[in-house]
Motif scaffolding. Structure first.
Motif, PDB file in Angstrom:
ATOM      1  N   ALA A  66      20.568 -20.535  15.351  1.00  0.00           N
ATOM      2  CA  ALA A  66      21.053 -20.384  13.970  1.00  0.00           C
ATOM      3  C   ALA A  66      19.955 -20.651  12.958  1.00  0.00           C
ATOM      4  N   ARG A  67      19.035 -21.591  13.278  1.00  0.00           N
ATOM      5  CA  ARG A  67      17.981 -21.912  12.327  1.00  0.00           C
ATOM      6  C   ARG A  67      17.045 -20.725  12.114  1.00  0.00           C
ATOM      7  N   VAL A  68      16.929 -19.833  13.126  1.00  0.00           N
ATOM      8  CA  VAL A  68      16.030 -18.681  13.024  1.00  0.00           C
ATOM      9  C   VAL A  68      16.628 -17.598  12.119  1.00  0.00           C
ATOM     10  N   THR A  69      17.914 -17.400  12.270  1.00  0.00           N
ATOM     11  CA  THR A  69      18.566 -16.331  11.501  1.00  0.00           C
ATOM     12  C   THR A  69      19.153 -16.814  10.180  1.00  0.00           C
ATOM     13  N   ALA A  70      19.065 -18.116   9.898  1.00  0.00           N
ATOM     14  CA  ALA A  70      19.704 -18.668   8.705  1.00  0.00           C
ATOM     15  C   ALA A  70      19.254 -18.002   7.411  1.00  0.00           C
ATOM     16  N   THR A  88       0.829  -1.211   0.000  1.00  0.00           N
ATOM     17  CA  THR A  88       0.000   0.000   0.000  1.00  0.00           C
ATOM     18  C   THR A  88       0.856   1.251   0.000  1.00  0.00           C
ATOM     19  N   HIS A  89       1.995   1.200   0.675  1.00  0.00           N
ATOM     20  CA  HIS A  89       2.895   2.350   0.758  1.00  0.00           C
ATOM     21  C   HIS A  89       3.985   2.309  -0.321  1.00  0.00           C
ATOM     22  N   ASP A  90       3.755   1.521  -1.359  1.00  0.00           N
ATOM     23  CA  ASP A  90       4.690   1.445  -2.475  1.00  0.00           C
ATOM     24  C   ASP A  90       6.054   0.927  -2.051  1.00  0.00           C
ATOM     25  N   LEU A  91       6.035   0.028  -1.076  1.00  0.00           N
ATOM     26  CA  LEU A  91       7.276  -0.583  -0.595  1.00  0.00           C
ATOM     27  C   LEU A  91       7.229  -2.105  -0.723  1.00  0.00           C
ATOM     28  N   GLY A  92       6.341  -2.590  -1.578  1.00  0.00           N
ATOM     29  CA  GLY A  92       6.148  -4.027  -1.682  1.00  0.00           C
ATOM     30  C   GLY A  92       7.348  -4.775  -2.195  1.00  0.00           C
ATOM     31  N   ALA A  93       8.316  -4.095  -2.819  1.00  0.00           N
ATOM     32  CA  ALA A  93       9.489  -4.784  -3.357  1.00  0.00           C
ATOM     33  C   ALA A  93      10.546  -5.054  -2.302  1.00  0.00           C
ATOM     34  N   ALA A  94      10.404  -4.479  -1.135  1.00  0.00           N
ATOM     35  CA  ALA A  94      11.416  -4.678  -0.093  1.00  0.00           C
ATOM     36  C   ALA A  94      11.322  -6.095   0.463  1.00  0.00           C
ATOM     37  N   PRO A  95      12.453  -6.821   0.567  1.00  0.00           N
ATOM     38  CA  PRO A  95      12.409  -8.182   1.113  1.00  0.00           C
ATOM     39  C   PRO A  95      12.058  -8.158   2.587  1.00  0.00           C
ATOM     40  N   LEU A  96      11.228  -9.096   3.009  1.00  0.00           N
ATOM     41  CA  LEU A  96      10.761  -9.167   4.392  1.00  0.00           C
ATOM     42  C   LEU A  96      11.149 -10.517   4.977  1.00  0.00           C
ATOM     43  N   PHE A  97      11.881 -10.492   6.084  1.00  0.00           N
ATOM     44  CA  PHE A  97      12.290 -11.706   6.788  1.00  0.00           C
ATOM     45  C   PHE A  97      11.498 -11.795   8.082  1.00  0.00           C
ATOM     46  N   VAL A  98      10.860 -12.938   8.323  1.00  0.00           N
ATOM     47  CA  VAL A  98      10.034 -13.128   9.519  1.00  0.00           C
ATOM     48  C   VAL A  98      10.781 -14.023  10.502  1.00  0.00           C
ATOM     49  N   LEU A  99      11.019 -13.495  11.702  1.00  0.00           N
ATOM     50  CA  LEU A  99      11.719 -14.253  12.746  1.00  0.00           C
ATOM     51  C   LEU A  99      10.738 -14.570  13.872  1.00  0.00           C
ATOM     52  N   PRO A 100      10.544 -15.840  14.178  1.00  0.00           N
ATOM     53  CA  PRO A 100       9.586 -16.203  15.219  1.00  0.00           C
ATOM     54  C   PRO A 100      10.110 -15.842  16.610  1.00  0.00           C
ATOM     55  N   GLU A 101       9.174 -15.676  17.514  1.00  0.00           N
ATOM     56  CA  GLU A 101       9.548 -15.454  18.917  1.00  0.00           C
ATOM     57  C   GLU A 101      10.157 -16.748  19.438  1.00  0.00           C
ATOM     58  N   THR A 102      11.323 -16.618  20.072  1.00  0.00           N
ATOM     59  CA  THR A 102      12.042 -17.835  20.455  1.00  0.00           C
ATOM     60  C   THR A 102      12.945 -17.553  21.642  1.00  0.00           C
ATOM     61  N   GLN A 103      13.599 -18.589  22.128  1.00  0.00           N
ATOM     62  CA  GLN A 103      14.547 -18.495  23.233  1.00  0.00           C
ATOM     63  C   GLN A 103      15.937 -18.127  22.678  1.00  0.00           C
ATOM     64  N   VAL A 104      16.714 -17.385  23.459  1.00  0.00           N
ATOM     65  CA  VAL A 104      18.109 -17.136  23.113  1.00  0.00           C
ATOM     66  C   VAL A 104      18.977 -18.109  23.898  1.00  0.00           C
ATOM     67  N   ASP A 105      20.188 -18.339  23.399  1.00  0.00           N
ATOM     68  CA  ASP A 105      21.059 -19.279  24.095  1.00  0.00           C
ATOM     69  C   ASP A 105      21.804 -18.598  25.238  1.00  0.00           C
ATOM     70  N   GLY A 106      22.755 -19.279  25.799  1.00  0.00           N
ATOM     71  CA  GLY A 106      23.476 -18.757  26.947  1.00  0.00           C
ATOM     72  C   GLY A 106      24.252 -17.495  26.659  1.00  0.00           C
TER      73      GLY A 106
END
Length: 639
Positions: A317-321, A293-311
């Motif tokens: 790594a699978r989330v940010t891969a 709608t804002h003429d930004l549809g060409a921008a790549p979008l990466f979706v990261l799920p809510e998750t636990q962080v390590d120590g």
């Protein structure tokens, strides 16, 4: 533990491709078929359709795309330097609605030229800088740490977390960032700092050479300096990685910055962080719809799920891969990186014209406002001049003390004792017309002085009040006012008295010069000059043509007629007219100078605040040279 966000900053702008899910390392980054980056966008153009840099051939004469001071950079560099000089000298001192935005725009333009355009144009092959920005708590620092597989930027629950920006690069690239050509206004440091003007440099071997991340403060930080710095850093980015969350993606501030990015034609990618798994499809679909709608549809979008962080506080790594792989492919492809740089650089160059024109219009408004303020003052004091001229001819000065002293002066016979016999016959008629007790000539002179000073004080007070009111009704004028301007200068009474005394001496000198060949003046010497001079002063208070009005006859009891008759007997009719005219013009000239001095209290303020009249032309000329050089030199970006 869920991921946490940090300070960030952003500025919007279109440039890349589509939404992503998990992608294998062998695939092209999402939305970028074959790794191509679409042509750079200019303001108002359709958004680009790809996400990773396109392997455009380097411009002729620039090995591997490096333009170090050769083609295409030399002409552009000179033009940009000229624009920088014009921007530096631009001032917007008058408080107009356009002034604050113009000051901010000028500062931002200067920063972008110094921080990004000039150094980047000199080194197109320098490492690609990814500025990571976003809202408070979006998880930017955690994301940067996870991408480089080390805790390089502080992350935590306190806000704001990122107090000074952190730049992470491969050890092989640290020399470029440490030498300070890019972002020269930030002091380099190797340790964390609370100083927002410091740039902490950290090396991370896990980050591929040719690519660097800059973790910026929050774009919506409660700290003004953080927000300003965030915008400055985003303007120095080759690629903007905008981080938001499932809870904050619709906030107004990020969208404003994204619109700015779109206007600049900058390369961007988005990360939707901390998304509940059950809502991932719904939230991602809505954000994708908003981007389109804002003429930004060409921008790549990466979706990261809510998750636990390590120590170590890193995301799995699978989330940010998918995002990590996308950046890895970008870092490995020099042509792709060069295409991103050229796209963003060309978009930033294209955006210079509109912003410079905005500054030029603001400079025009400054000049027009200064002219308007000056005219309000001049109009007030022109009215004062007219009031003075009217006061000399409407009979008001022939009343009261002046009339009484004139009657006494004439009635005592002093005025006639030394006059020639040929005008003696006038005495009976003059004495019959006036009565009163004897008084010295000095009392008449003092009465004339008092009446004139009263007139001058009145017109000066009215002019000061009118000028003050005129300025108070103007936004720029109100900011320049101080209470004392509402009244005449404190020393005006003394200056007015001095003016009248000087004028009276000037009248006596005029009589002496004009009557130099008259036997009457020659024989009666000083007394005749003084007496005749007083008669001239009285005549000045009558109408220019010496035609007594009803007011003069009623209030002056023939005063001006008497003065006229005496003077005509001595000098002749035409000479009398000349004497009165010259005396009146001399008085008005002196009053004009006095009122000019009063008006200068206002005009000096606008003179001090008035911008250089060449500001707007210089800005427009500099922008035109940049546009011409951009078209001539080019950056290898199709348009």
């Amino acid at each position: 533990m869920t991921t946490h966000g940090d300070p960030a900053t952003a500025a919007g702008g279109p440039a890349v491709a589509a939404r992503t899910g998990p992608v294998s390392a062998t695939e092209d980054p999402p939305g970028t078929p074959g790794g191509d980056l679409p042509p750079a966008r200019t303001p108002g153009a359709a958004p680009p359709a790809a996400a990773t840099p396109r392997a455009d051939p380097p411009p002729a004469g620039t090995p591997d795309g490096d333009s170090a001071h050769g083609t295409p950079g030399s002409g552009l560099s000179g033009a940009l330097a000229g624009l920088r000089a014009a921007t530096t000298t631009a001032r917007f001192p008058l408080e107009l609605p356009s002034a604050d935005p113009a000051r901010r725009d000028a500062a931002a333009l200067g920063d972008q030229l110094d921080d990004y355009l000039l150094p980047r144009l000199a080194r197109l092959d320098a490492p690609l800088l990814v500025v990571v920005g976003g809202s408070t708590g979006a998880g930017k620092s955690t994301l940067v740490n996870s991408l480089v597989q080390a805790r390089v930027s502080a992350a935590g629950v306190l806000r704001p977390t990122t107090r000074s920006p952190v730049l992470v690069c491969n050890p092989a690239d640290s020399g470029w960032f440490r030498q300070g050509e890019l972002l020269p206004g930030l002091t380099r440091t190797s340790e964390p700092s609370e100083d927002p003007r410091a740039l902490q440099l950290v090396t991370a071997p896990a980050l591929p050479a040719g690519l660097a991340f800059l973790d910026a403060p929050d774009i919506d930080s409660v700290v003004d300096a953080n927000r300003a710095l965030a915008g400055q850093l985003l303007a120095a980015a080759d690629l903007w990685l905008f981080v938001t969350t499932a809870a904050r993606y619709a906030d107004a501030v990020p969208w404003e910055l994204l619109h700015n990015a779109r206007a600049r034609g900058a390369a961007i990618a988005l990360v939707l962080d901390r998304v509940p798994p059950e809502a991932a499809d719904e939230v991602a679909a809505h954000l994708t719809e908003m981007l389109a709608t804002h003429d930004l549809g060409a921008a790549p979008l990466f979706v990261l799920p809510e998750t636990q962080v390590d120590g170590q506080g890193l995301l799995p790594a699978r989330v940010t891969a998918p995002l990590g792989d996308w950046f890895a492919r970008l870092a490995a492809d020099a042509d792709a990186r060069a295409a991103v740089v050229r796209q963003t650089l060309d978009g930033a160059l294209a955006a210079l014209g509109p912003i410079t024109e905005t500054l030029a219009r603001a400079a025009d408004e400054q000049a027009a406002a200064a002219d308007a303020l000056d005219e309000r003052v001049r109009a007030a004091y022109r009215t004062a001049r007219r009031a003075t001229a009217q006061g000399l001819t409407d009979g008001r000065l022939l009343r009261g003390e002046v009339l009484a002293r004139w009657q006494e002066f004439v009635g005592t016979g002093e005025f006639f004792r030394t006059l020639e016999a040929r005008i003696g016959r006038l005495r009976d008629r003059l004495v019959a017309a006036v009565t009163g007790r004897p008084a010295p000539a000095s009392e008449l002179r003092d009465a004339i002085e008092s009446q004139l000073v009263t007139l001058l004080r009145g017109v000066a007070a009215e002019a000061a009040e009118n000028a003050y009111t005129g300025w108070r009704a103007h936004p720029a004028g109100a900011a320049l006012l101080t209470p004392e301007l509402a009244h005449p200068s404190a020393d005006l009474p003394e200056r007015a008295e001095r003016l009248v005394r000087d004028w009276q001496r000037g009248v006596l000198e005029l009589v002496r010069v004009e009557g130099g060949d008259k036997r009457f003046v020659a024989r009666t010497a000083a007394y005749a000059v003084n007496a005749t001079g007083l008669a001239v002063m009285i005549a000045v208070f009558a109408s220019t043509a010496f035609v007594p009005t009803g007011l003069e006859v009623a209030t002056g009891a023939g005063t001006t007629v008497a003065a006229q008759a005496v003077l005509q007997a001595i000098f002749g009719d035409q000479a009398v007219r000349n004497l009165a005219r010259q005396a009146r013009e001399d008085l008005l000239d002196r009053v004009g100078a006095l009122l000019d001095e009063e008006a200068a209290r206002y005009l000096d303020r606008t003179a001090d605040a008035r911008p250089d009249p060449e500001t707007a032309p210089a800005l427009r000329a500099a922008a035109a040279r940049v546009a011409e050089a951009r078209e001539h030199d080019g950056l290898g970006v199709p348009r």
